[in-house]
Design a protein around this motif. Structure first.
Motif, short mmCIF file in Angstrom:
data_model
loop_
_atom_site.label_atom_id
_atom_site.label_comp_id
_atom_site.label_asym_id
_atom_site.label_seq_id
_atom_site.Cartn_x
_atom_site.Cartn_y
_atom_site.Cartn_z
N ASN A 169 0.83 -1.21 0.00
CA ASN A 169 0.00 0.00 0.00
C ASN A 169 0.85 1.25 0.00
OD1 ASN A 169 -2.68 -0.83 -0.16
ND2 ASN A 169 -2.75 -1.31 2.01
N LEU A 170 1.97 1.21 0.71
CA LEU A 170 2.83 2.39 0.78
C LEU A 170 3.49 2.67 -0.57
CD1 LEU A 170 3.83 4.52 2.76
CD2 LEU A 170 5.75 3.04 3.26
N THR A 171 3.93 1.63 -1.27
CA THR A 171 4.62 1.84 -2.53
C THR A 171 3.68 2.08 -3.70
OG1 THR A 171 4.77 -0.54 -2.90
CG2 THR A 171 6.66 0.53 -1.84
N VAL A 172 2.54 1.40 -3.73
CA VAL A 172 1.62 1.53 -4.86
C VAL A 172 0.72 2.75 -4.71
CG1 VAL A 172 -0.29 0.43 -6.08
CG2 VAL A 172 1.69 -0.92 -5.40
N ASN A 173 0.09 2.90 -3.55
CA ASN A 173 -0.89 3.98 -3.35
C ASN A 173 -0.31 5.19 -2.63
OD1 ASN A 173 -2.75 2.18 -4.43
ND2 ASN A 173 -3.43 1.48 -2.42
N GLN A 174 0.91 5.10 -2.17
CA GLN A 174 1.52 6.13 -1.34
C GLN A 174 0.63 6.49 -0.15
OE1 GLN A 174 1.66 6.61 -4.85
NE2 GLN A 174 3.73 5.79 -4.79
N SER A 175 0.02 5.47 0.44
CA SER A 175 -0.83 5.67 1.62
C SER A 175 -0.43 4.68 2.70
CB SER A 175 -2.31 5.50 1.27
OG SER A 175 -2.56 4.17 0.87
N VAL A 176 -0.68 5.07 3.93
CA VAL A 176 -0.36 4.22 5.06
C VAL A 176 -1.58 3.36 5.37
CG1 VAL A 176 0.29 4.18 7.50
CG2 VAL A 176 1.23 5.92 5.99
N ASN A 177 -1.38 2.06 5.46
CA ASN A 177 -2.46 1.14 5.77
C ASN A 177 -2.42 0.87 7.28
OD1 ASN A 177 -4.23 -0.98 6.07
ND2 ASN A 177 -3.54 -2.04 4.24
N TYR A 178 -3.30 1.54 8.01
CA TYR A 178 -3.29 1.44 9.45
C TYR A 178 -3.79 0.08 9.94
CZ TYR A 178 -2.25 6.37 9.37
OH TYR A 178 -1.64 7.57 9.14
N ILE A 179 -4.65 -0.57 9.18
CA ILE A 179 -5.12 -1.90 9.56
C ILE A 179 -3.96 -2.90 9.49
CG2 ILE A 179 -6.68 -3.78 8.95
CD1 ILE A 179 -8.64 -1.63 7.98
N ALA A 180 -3.15 -2.81 8.44
CA ALA A 180 -1.99 -3.69 8.34
C ALA A 180 -1.00 -3.42 9.47
CB ALA A 180 -1.31 -3.51 6.98
N LEU A 181 -0.80 -2.16 9.80
CA LEU A 181 0.10 -1.84 10.91
C LEU A 181 -0.44 -2.36 12.24
CD1 LEU A 181 1.18 1.80 9.96
CD2 LEU A 181 2.44 -0.33 9.65
N LEU A 182 -1.76 -2.33 12.40
CA LEU A 182 -2.38 -2.88 13.61
C LEU A 182 -2.19 -4.39 13.68
CD1 LEU A 182 -4.15 -2.35 16.13
CD2 LEU A 182 -6.13 -2.76 14.66
N VAL A 183 -2.36 -5.07 12.56
CA VAL A 183 -2.13 -6.52 12.53
C VAL A 183 -0.69 -6.84 12.89
CG1 VAL A 183 -2.02 -8.54 11.01
CG2 VAL A 183 -4.00 -7.04 10.92
N ILE A 184 0.25 -6.09 12.33
CA ILE A 184 1.67 -6.29 12.65
C ILE A 184 1.92 -6.09 14.13
CG2 ILE A 184 4.01 -5.39 12.28
CD1 ILE A 184 3.05 -4.60 9.43
N ALA A 185 1.39 -4.99 14.69
CA ALA A 185 1.60 -4.69 16.11
C ALA A 185 1.01 -5.78 17.00
CB ALA A 185 1.00 -3.33 16.44
N ILE A 186 -0.19 -6.24 16.68
CA ILE A 186 -0.83 -7.28 17.50
C ILE A 186 -0.05 -8.59 17.42
CG2 ILE A 186 -2.88 -8.74 17.69
CD1 ILE A 186 -4.54 -6.26 16.98
N MET A 187 0.41 -8.94 16.23
CA MET A 187 1.16 -10.19 16.09
C MET A 187 2.51 -10.12 16.79
SD MET A 187 -0.48 -12.58 14.63
CE MET A 187 -2.13 -12.14 15.05
N VAL A 188 3.20 -8.98 16.73
CA VAL A 188 4.47 -8.83 17.45
C VAL A 188 4.22 -8.91 18.95
CG1 VAL A 188 6.33 -7.20 17.98
CG2 VAL A 188 5.65 -7.59 15.61
N PHE A 189 3.15 -8.25 19.42
CA PHE A 189 2.77 -8.34 20.83
C PHE A 189 2.50 -9.79 21.22
CE2 PHE A 189 -0.45 -8.45 24.16
CZ PHE A 189 0.10 -7.62 25.12
N GLN A 190 1.82 -10.51 20.34
CA GLN A 190 1.49 -11.90 20.61
C GLN A 190 2.75 -12.79 20.64
OE1 GLN A 190 -1.25 -12.83 21.72
NE2 GLN A 190 -1.16 -15.02 21.57
#
Length: 127
Positions: free
Chosen positions: A24-45
């Motif tokens: 999403n960052l490279t193609v749309n030049q937008s930040v995908n907050y849902i993907a960042l949330l998934v990453i954060a939750i999985m790292v926490f887990q």
């Protein structure tokens, strides 16, 4: 080795979320907050191995994978009949999302067997 194998679902979904955010960052030049949330939750887990969070994320990711399988079938119907690109798309999408559903279900099984103690990622209830 077994400890790392038990962490495979979390690592898989962390890598998937990282790819999703990067794309999403490279193609749309937008930040995908849902993907960042998934990453954060999985790292926490991975770090804390909470039973309730593991059960919830495993169930949600499994359901989302089944939803995406239905979406892939719906998108396949947009292809002209007999198109090899459409068939390839359907087989790859169904294979990938079935794999994701199985890995998510593996998370549910893993955390369903886990004792209710913190940091007990490899401890299971034996029958």
């Amino acid at each position: 080795m077994k400890k790392y194998l038990l962490l495979f679902p979390e690592i898989f979904f962390t890598a998937l979320g990282t790819y999703w955010a990067y794309k999403n960052l490279t193609v749309n030049q937008s930040v995908n907050y849902i993907a960042l949330l998934v990453i954060a939750i999985m790292v926490f887990q991975i770090i804390f191995s909470k039973r309730g969070l593991g059960l919830m994320m495993g169930a949600l990711l499994t359901l989302f994978s089944f939803y995406m399988m239905l979406a892939a079938v719906s998108d396949y119907r947009d292809f002209p009949e007999g198109d090899s690109a459409g068939t390839r798309f359907l087989l790859l999408a169904l294979g990938f999302f079935l794999l994701s559903a199985l890995i998510g279900a593996g998370m549910v099984v893993k955390f369903g067997r886990q004792k209710n103690t913190p940091g007990a990622a490899s401890e299971t209830i034996t029958v």
